[in-house]
Write a protein that holds these residues in place. Structure first.
Motif, mmCIF file in Angstrom:
data_model
loop_
_atom_site.group_PDB
_atom_site.id
_atom_site.type_symbol
_atom_site.label_atom_id
_atom_site.label_comp_id
_atom_site.label_asym_id
_atom_site.label_seq_id
_atom_site.Cartn_x
_atom_site.Cartn_y
_atom_site.Cartn_z
ATOM 1 N N ALA A 1 28.632 -7.759 -11.725
ATOM 2 C CA ALA A 1 29.565 -7.405 -12.795
ATOM 3 C C ALA A 1 29.072 -7.937 -14.137
ATOM 4 N N ALA A 2 29.232 -7.135 -15.156
ATOM 5 C CA ALA A 2 28.815 -7.552 -16.497
ATOM 6 C C ALA A 2 29.741 -8.640 -17.015
ATOM 7 N N GLU A 3 29.203 -9.427 -17.937
ATOM 8 C CA GLU A 3 30.021 -10.472 -18.544
ATOM 9 C C GLU A 3 31.166 -9.838 -19.324
ATOM 10 N N ARG A 4 32.338 -10.400 -19.170
ATOM 11 C CA ARG A 4 33.514 -9.852 -19.857
ATOM 12 C C ARG A 4 33.307 -9.918 -21.368
#
Length: 544
Positions: free
Chosen positions: A65-68
């Motif tokens: 998951a990409a960094e928020r």
């Protein structure tokens, strides 16, 4: 899956680019392989695209998951008044229409008012409405002249958005450290790391920002890596020293005179010559003074010139370019460079204590006048010397509309830029009253906005004279466009008398009166719109 899909699936390789090309061309002109032209071709293409999409997605491996996304930074500046925010939305939604015959009608050109609106909003310290930021960045992307004011108005959120959209990357290049976290001014290590590791655009903007805040620190930073920089980079970095040029920069610039790049040497010499107290300026003064003198044995004191006979190595080191351009004599080329780089206060001492006006008025022997005066013009612009600019410009009502050194309108415009705004406006107004508008466009471009009253009256009177002469207004469209942006809005009421269609003289161009009426209506409408814009950006002062 439909039967069409199955038929396509059996014969169609997964060639996504080919499907895209087919969709762009249309199925009337091209169909997917294995599909016959006809009414079913469009649905076959869509089915093929669906199958290809599934194949493409199935081939992707799951990724972490990409960094928020971090929230956009706050903008502490006050919000725009409601009416001003509505006006901004209208200005940004305007798109210039296609003009087929040169007739613009009476509607104002709203996009041309956007720079003025941004300037006024920035002067009052307002923050941009968040919902307007995409449209603002789109406008600045298409017009580089809008970028500085737009980025100032958009604030830190513009950089936040620019990191998410490649179309707005220009915002990162235009802001110090925009591509990374901008270091704190007190964080010396962070500044040094960005200088050593940042992209070229980041380094240029960092150097420019640091130069405006701490010139000595910026110069020291540049000196650390100067020897290992590329020649083209050294030239750009050196150019940043123009802002806030100071005698303390002389030592560094003298070192740059020995640079291996000719362009770097020339720029360093130019900057040093703009410091009248520099050693280079003194060396140039000695050389130039040996070439120019007053002959008092004649009936009328006359300037005599003996141009250099050679360009030696010391002259070249000080920025004199030895090779003359095609069609230019070497000796006059060298003389012009020496005089241009000589402090202007040299000449009153050298030429009998005369003032700049008296020096410019002296005759010059043997055809050297144009070369000598043109070099003095360049020196006056470089050294920002208003007294010499005034002398070289002469009276605006003169037959040639300027002193003998002002050989072109572009040169006069540069000389005018050294004068204060009020004097500039009065000179250009006098020029227009004597010579009309056809020669004045470049000169109007250097005048402060809004135009001072004498200049505004001169422009309107000259437009009125052109209208009465029966010529088409298209010849004055450039000046009319400037007037829409630069006339003081308070002049609108004075223009009401020009809105009617005038009686056309017998030799007038057919229909010219109607075109002039439209042009003046557009001018008045634009001035009143500008007045409303400024009023919306100026909230009423609450009653005590």
């Amino acid at each position: 899956m439909s039967s069409t899909t199955a038929a396509v699936d059996a014969s169609l390789p997964d060639r996504w680019e080919e499907l895209v090309t087919t969709a762009l061309l249309g199925t009337d002109r091209r169909t997917p392989p294995g599909v016959a032209p006809g009414p079913r071709a469009p649905s076959a293409l869509l089915d093929a695209a669906a199958v290809a999409t599934v194949r493409r997605r199935a081939g992707l491996r799951p990724a972490p998951a990409a960094e928020r996304l971090r929230p956009a930074p706050d903008d502490p500046r006050p919000a725009l008044p409601t009416a001003a925010a509505r006006r901004l939305a209208v200005l940004l939604s305007d798109r210039p229409g296609a003009s087929g015959g040169g007739r613009r009608g009476t509607a104002p050109d709203l996009m041309e008012l956007l720079p003025q609106w941004l300037h006024a909003a920035n002067a009052r310290g307002f923050a941009a409405p968040p919902q307007a930021l995409p449209a603002l960045l789109d406008a600045a992307r298409g017009r580089t002249d809008l970028r500085p004011a737009t980025l100032r108005f958009a604030g830190p959120r513009a950089l936040w958005l620019a990191r998410l959209n490649p179309d707005w990357r220009f915002a990162l290049r235009a802001a110090p450290g925009g591509g990374a976290s901008a270091p704190d001014p007190k964080d010396g290590e962070g500044i040094r790391r960005l200088w050593q590791e940042g992209l070229f655009a980041e380094r240029v903007t960092l150097l420019t920002a640091l130069r405006s805040r701490d010139p000595a620190a910026a110069r020291d930073l540049l000196a650390e890596t100067w020897a290992v920089e590329r020649a083209e980079d050294r030239l750009m970095f050196l150019d940043s020293l123009r802002a806030g040029l100071h005698p303390d920069d002389e030592t560094f610039l003298e070192r740059a005179l020995a640079d291996r790049s000719r362009n770097v040497r020339a720029t360093a010499a130019e900057l040093l010559s703009a410091l009248p107290g520099s050693a280079l300026a003194a060396r140039m003064a000695v050389r130039a003074a040996a070439c120019v003198a007053v002959d008092r044995t004649r009936d009328v004191p006359t300037i005599v010139v003996e141009a250099p006979h050679e360009c030696d190595a010391a002259m070249e080191r000080d920025g004199v370019v030895a090779k003359a351009p095609a069609g230019r004599g070497e000796r006059s080329w060298w003389l012009g460079q020496l005089v241009e780089a000589t402090p202007l206060d040299t000449w009153p001492r050298r030429l009998g204590g005369r003032t700049p006006e008296e020096i410019v008025a002296l005759p010059v022997a043997d055809g050297w006048q144009d070369e000598l005066h043109a070099a003095w013009c360049r020196a006056a612009v470089r050294q920002r010397d208003a007294a010499w600019s005034r002398a070289l410009l002469g009276e605006p009502s003169a037959p040639e509309a300027g002193g003998p050194g002002a050989v072109s309108l572009a040169e006069r415009a540069r000389l005018l830029a050294t004068l204060d705004a009020g004097e500039r406006a009065v000179w250009v107004a006098g020029f227009i009253e004597t010579h009309g508008l056809s020669e004045a466009f470049q000169l109007l471009g250097v005048c402060a906005v809004p135009w001072a009253a004498p200049l505004g009256r001169a422009v309107v009177d000259a437009l009125n004279i052109a209208r009465d002469a029966g010529s088409y207004p298209w010849s004055f469209s450039g000046v009319m466009g400037l007037a829409e942006r630069c006339l003081d809005p308070s002049e609108a009421s004075r223009l009401d008398a020009l809105l009617a269609v005038p009686d056309e003289p017998e030799d007038a161009a057919p229909g010219a009166g109607g075109y002039w009426s439209e042009a003046f209506q557009r001018l008045v409408t634009t001035l009143r719109l500008r007045a409303a814009m400024l009023a919306e950006l100026t909230p009423p002062v609450p009653a005590p």
